[in-house]
Design a protein around this motif. Structure first.
Motif, PDB file in Angstrom:
ATOM      1  N   HIS B  32       0.710  -1.017   0.277  1.00 45.98           N
ATOM      2  CA  HIS B  32      -0.110   0.029   0.053  1.00 45.98           C
ATOM      3  C   HIS B  32       0.860   1.375   0.049  1.00 45.98           C
ATOM      4  O   HIS B  32       2.052   1.100   0.419  1.00 45.98           O
ATOM      5  N   LEU B  33       0.162   2.373  -0.402  1.00 40.91           N
ATOM      6  CA  LEU B  33       1.220   3.594  -0.296  1.00 40.91           C
ATOM      7  C   LEU B  33       0.461   4.803   0.397  1.00 40.91           C
ATOM      8  O   LEU B  33       1.173   5.367   1.176  1.00 40.91           O
ATOM      9  N   CYS B  34      -0.718   5.181  -0.076  1.00 34.14           N
ATOM     10  CA  CYS B  34      -1.248   6.366   0.695  1.00 34.14           C
ATOM     11  C   CYS B  34      -1.865   5.893   2.070  1.00 34.14           C
ATOM     12  O   CYS B  34      -1.934   6.956   3.127  1.00 34.14           O
ATOM     13  N   GLU B 108       8.855   6.198   0.649  1.00 30.54           N
ATOM     14  CA  GLU B 108       7.983   5.159   0.388  1.00 30.54           C
ATOM     15  C   GLU B 108       7.618   4.595  -0.813  1.00 30.54           C
ATOM     16  O   GLU B 108       7.482   3.732  -1.136  1.00 30.54           O
ATOM     17  N   LEU B 109       7.866   5.533  -1.747  1.00 25.74           N
ATOM     18  CA  LEU B 109       7.589   5.100  -3.087  1.00 25.74           C
ATOM     19  C   LEU B 109       8.816   4.354  -3.888  1.00 25.74           C
ATOM     20  O   LEU B 109       8.467   3.330  -4.513  1.00 25.74           O
ATOM     21  N   GLN B 110       9.681   4.570  -3.498  1.00 21.28           N
ATOM     22  CA  GLN B 110      11.011   3.875  -3.876  1.00 21.28           C
ATOM     23  C   GLN B 110      10.885   2.513  -3.303  1.00 21.28           C
ATOM     24  O   GLN B 110      11.204   1.448  -3.736  1.00 21.28           O
ATOM     25  N   GLU B 111      10.682   2.542  -1.939  1.00 20.68           N
ATOM     26  CA  GLU B 111      10.424   1.046  -1.243  1.00 20.68           C
ATOM     27  C   GLU B 111       9.452   0.202  -1.880  1.00 20.68           C
ATOM     28  O   GLU B 111       9.632  -0.969  -2.010  1.00 20.68           O
ATOM     29  N   LEU B 112       8.239   0.985  -2.201  1.00 18.36           N
ATOM     30  CA  LEU B 112       7.228   0.347  -2.829  1.00 18.36           C
ATOM     31  C   LEU B 112       7.709  -0.395  -4.098  1.00 18.36           C
ATOM     32  O   LEU B 112       7.186  -1.634  -4.594  1.00 18.36           O
ATOM     33  N   GLY B 113       8.439   0.236  -4.918  1.00 18.41           N
ATOM     34  CA  GLY B 113       8.837  -0.114  -6.345  1.00 18.41           C
ATOM     35  C   GLY B 113       9.782  -1.568  -6.094  1.00 18.41           C
ATOM     36  O   GLY B 113       9.646  -2.395  -6.913  1.00 18.41           O
ATOM     37  N   ARG B 114      10.183  -1.442  -5.007  1.00 19.12           N
ATOM     38  CA  ARG B 114      11.131  -2.772  -4.793  1.00 19.12           C
ATOM     39  C   ARG B 114      10.496  -3.749  -4.518  1.00 19.12           C
ATOM     40  O   ARG B 114      10.491  -4.833  -4.923  1.00 19.12           O
TER      41      ARG B 114
END
Lengths: 165, 671
Positions: B32-34, B108-114
């Motif tokens: 999840h992101l937001c 958090e966006l970077q981490e989500l991409g991973r």
């Protein structure tokens, strides 16, 4: 523990006469949730457009953040933050009108008026916009000035149409 | 309780949970992101979509509630593909200069991409115009914004300020103050809560690190540093410690290792604040009770975010504020007067740095009132996050540092000062001293903690009955001192509406701008631990309890300061150095001209940002940038002209075809 029971009224008192018409509307809608759009709608009808100062007045009267008011205004293309002309010209650029030369009308109009799309003439008489199909495809190319539709317009008719306003 | 199946596993969970929460409880993580627990549960980014059998479309698991017999797949091919596409679409309008971003490796966006295993970005469409907007406290870089709207929720729902909101529509949407006004010119309190929740590098504190390095490197400058109480229970998190773990000793050593000449403690000034503010309170109460008239309730003034908020929102109620400066500016004023005299250094050669859990303090030090003898009380403010970055940059291995101590004479403090970092703390510290001053006895609470006002509730209140006071304070006999405590600006608004209406029943109100107080200030490390507030709170109270002296008036260096320099609390000199005035600003800043926009802080690059600014010569870069801008404008103009000519050509060709047809028809008819 003894204080004046009034909230900040600086804005209100300075401009009370200017916005007295709006006050009545706000009073009417004040306690109804979700009535911001309605108030903006009526405010634009009275004052023609919704400049920052007016937005601040509305935000202050309704006790909501200014960024919320401007967020709604910038979301809907109907609301304008810049002064609008006395009359609004909307040239149709739907498919039919486009094919039948809507673009040429726009070019000629912008020559006559001396302004580009989305702008208002210096004398404040006309605001010049395009519309996406006004439902008069059989009469293409069409344009509207305020609520009047002009059918089968061509570049030579434009000056005589504008002369009526 | 209801039962459902997630990924083939039968689970029994509470019925008011969302799919995301239910999955988490059963050992399944849904990317999840937001979504941010307890803050933003809104479903704006759609990354957390899952397949629910029977549902027509994929469902956002963060807002879809579980139901009986539901069958959920969180990891099907369809779901994984959808997530990747959603992620790539987010990236398509994001500036991907991750290597030179402040949030590199904490994004958090970077981490989500991973997590999602993204290895390509297929969508390279148009990029929206963006804004770089800097105020003294907060910088907005909208090229990095992913429109998750966490900041909007925090600013509107939690703080109730509402400076940030979505403006415009569709591709043009931008999270911004009204009408693109610079953040330095609106009624932002600079509490910085938005910078804490921002998952990417779009909202952050305005950098002061370089200014501090410059001062440290300047041999002529005596660089004095001070640390706020809330920093010591949070900075450890940046180095792998648990939230709330006290690293006071290591912190002092790290500051010395960074090259600061004097390492002082803002706590000392907090003790001083209690004496100044406590005296002010007693004076006001006495005047009120003896019929001389005084403005009550008195409200604390330590939190600059709160101060800016009241100046904008309740400009007619400023006389309720205590006139005390915030502790770190008191400390700055003392360093440049009392301490400068002691060490025989010209105040112009002293540079005071404050390490604060706060972004609003960056603005506070630039206020016209925070000056004495022409010198700013404090020259630079670093947030907790910024200090951690400096420690890492300097190659100091924090975990291996020996425990150090703060320097005398401005480094000694009592436990009462430590609790300034948590909501209710200033009030408790003040009551410990005031009660004892008035009655000669210790505050009648176990462990000196005023239990009704400890904890994380939004608004707390207490009443303390004064019985058998010392003869000087006989006017207080039988009076119940009523106090209220709130943290977060929404709670403040609640209390202030009563104050403004003249129905506030209190004598003394403590307000902290951030929910929970400074422990969760806008400059603190971003934490993923949902228990972070309570852990840091416990850390603060254990720091207080570990001290031998726990009441501000017992601090021997405070006594010495009054004897040697200030005379008495609220003396003329104390008023000059330690007290301040406030500015009527108004909701739209219409009552005052002071702005906090950084010069040239607002930029709107239209095409690509030129990176020529690395060059030494500023003039040359500016010329180069102008030339580049001109060139890009020319390219755009040529392209537009090209398109126009092409369409004209098409039109002509079309007309020719028509004519040909008409002619051939005509010929056909006449044959």
């Amino acid at each position: 523990m003894s204080k004046r029971p009034v909230p900040c009224t600086c804005l209100r008192s300075a401009t009370s006469s200017k916005y007295s018409e709006l006050d009545k509307i706000i009073e009417l809608y004040k306690n109804k949730e979700g009535s911001l759009i309605q108030i903006l709608h009526l405010a634009q009808e009275i004052y023609g457009h919704l400049p920052l100062e007016l937005q601040q007045y509305i935000a202050d009267s309704l006790d909501i953040p200014l960024s919320e008011v401007s967020g709604v205004i910038t979301f809907y293309s109907f609301f304008s933050t810049k002064p609008r002309g006395e009359h609004t010209i909307r040239v149709c650029l739907g498919t039919a009108c486009y094919v039948r030369g809507g673009k040429k009308i726009i070019e000629r109009l912008s020559e006559i008026l001396g302004v580009g799309l989305g702008e208002t003439t210096k004398d404040g008489r006309f605001t010049f916009e395009i519309a996406r199909c006004i439902g008069a495809c059989g009469l293409a190319p069409a344009m509207m000035i305020d609520n009047v539709v002009y059918k089968q317009v061509n570049v030579n008719k434009l000056e005589s149409i504008l002369a009526r306003y | 309780m209801i039962s459902l199946t997630i990924n083939g596993k039968r689970c029994t969970v509470d019925e008011d949970l969302t799919i995301l929460e239910a999955a988490k409880l059963n050992g399944i993580n849904i990317p999840h992101l937001c979504w941010l627990e307890g803050v933003h549960e809104f479903g704006s980014c759609r990354i957390c979509v899952v397949e629910v059998e029977g549902a027509r479309t994929l469902q956002a698991s963060c807002i879809t509630k579980v139901s009986e017999g539901m069958v959920v797949h969180t990891n099907s091919e369809k779901v994984r593909k959808a997530r990747k596409v959603l992620y790539e679409l987010l990236l398509s309008d994001h500036s991907k200069d991750c290597l030179s971003c402040k949030r590199n490796q904490s994004c958090e966006l970077q981490e989500l991409g991973r997590t999602l295993g993204i290895e390509e970005t297929r969508f390279n469409g148009a990029r929206s115009d963006y804004v770089l907007d800097s105020s003294v406290s907060i910088t907005r870089d909208m090229s990095k914004c992913i429109l998750c709207r966490r900041c909007v929720t925090v600013c509107n729902e939690i703080q109730g300020v509402g400076v940030l909101n979505a403006q415009n529509r569709g591709f043009q949407t931008v999270i911004s103050p009204a009408m693109d006004l610079p953040i330095g010119s609106v009624n932002c309190a600079y509490c910085g809560q938005c910078t804490v929740v921002c998952p990417v590098g779009a909202l952050k504190e305005t950098d002061s690190i370089q200014d501090v390095w410059n001062a440290i490197n300047d041999k002529k400058k005596r660089v004095v540093v001070q640390v706020a109480p809330a920093v010591r229970v949070a900075i450890g998190e940046e180095f792998g410690y648990e939230p709330g773990e006290r690293v006071t000793g290591k912190l002092a050593s790290a500051l010395r290792a960074l090259g600061f000449d004097d390492v002082f403690d803002t706590n000392f000034a907090a003790d001083l604040t209690i004496l100044e503010e406590g005296t002010e309170l007693l004076t006001r109460v006495k005047r009120a009770l003896t019929g001389k008239g005084a403005v009550l309730p008195m409200i604390t003034s330590c939190s600059p975010g709160w101060i800016k908020y009241i100046e904008h929102t309740f400009p007619d109620e400023l006389d309720h504020l205590s006139t005390c400066k915030s502790p770190h500016t008191m400390m700055g004023a003392l360093v440049k007067s009392y301490y400068a005299k002691k060490i025989k250094v010209d105040p112009k050669d002293i540079f005071v740095v404050s390490i604060m859990p706060c972004t609003a303090k960056k603005t506070e030090i630039k206020r016209a009132e925070m000056k004495n003898d022409g010198y700013q009380n404090v020259d630079a403010v670093l947030t907790t996050r910024e200090l951690a970055a400096m420690i890492k940059e300097a190659g100091i291995i924090f975990t291996e540092l020996e425990d150090g101590k703060f320097d005398d004479p401005l480094g000694m403090s009592t436990g009462a000062a430590d609790i300034f970092g948590v909501t209710g703390g200033v009030m408790e510290a003040a009551l410990r001293t005031v009660y004892e001053m008035v009655t000669g006895r210790e505050l009648p609470f176990e462990g000196l903690h005023v239990t009704p006002i400890t904890g994380l509730e939004q608004v707390k209140e207490a009443g303390i009955l004064i019985e058998n006071p010392l003869p000087y304070y006989s006017f207080l006999d039988g009076v119940e001192i009523r106090v209220a405590v709130t943290s977060g600006l929404k709670g403040a608004d609640q209390l202030m509406k009563d104050v403004a209406a003249g129905r506030s029943p209190y004598h003394f109100i403590e307000v902290m701008g951030c929910p929970g107080g400074c422990i969760t200030g806008g400059g603190q490390p971003r934490s993923k631990d949902p228990q972070v507030r309570i852990k840091r709170l416990k850390g603060i109270y254990s720091e207080d309890e570990s001290k031998a002296l726990r009441k501000s008036h017992e601090n021997p260096y405070i006594t010495m300061l009054y004897d040697e320099f200030l005379g008495a609390p609220n003396s003329h000199l104390a008023h000059e150095l330690l007290h301040t005035t406030y500015v009527r600003r108004g909701r739209f800043n219409e009552l005052c001209n002071e702005r906090f926009t950084v010069k040239g802080g607002i930029r709107k690059p239209r095409v690509a940002v030129s990176r020529a600014s690395l060059s030494e010569d500023k003039n040359r870069t500016q010329v180069a940038r102008m030339r580049e801008d001109m060139e890009s404008i020319r390219v755009l103009a040529l392209e537009a002209e090209n398109t126009r000519l092409k369409s004209e050509l098409d039109d002509t060709l079309e007309t020719m075809e028509l004519f040909k047809k008409v002619i051939s028809d005509y010929i056909g008819k006449h044959k």
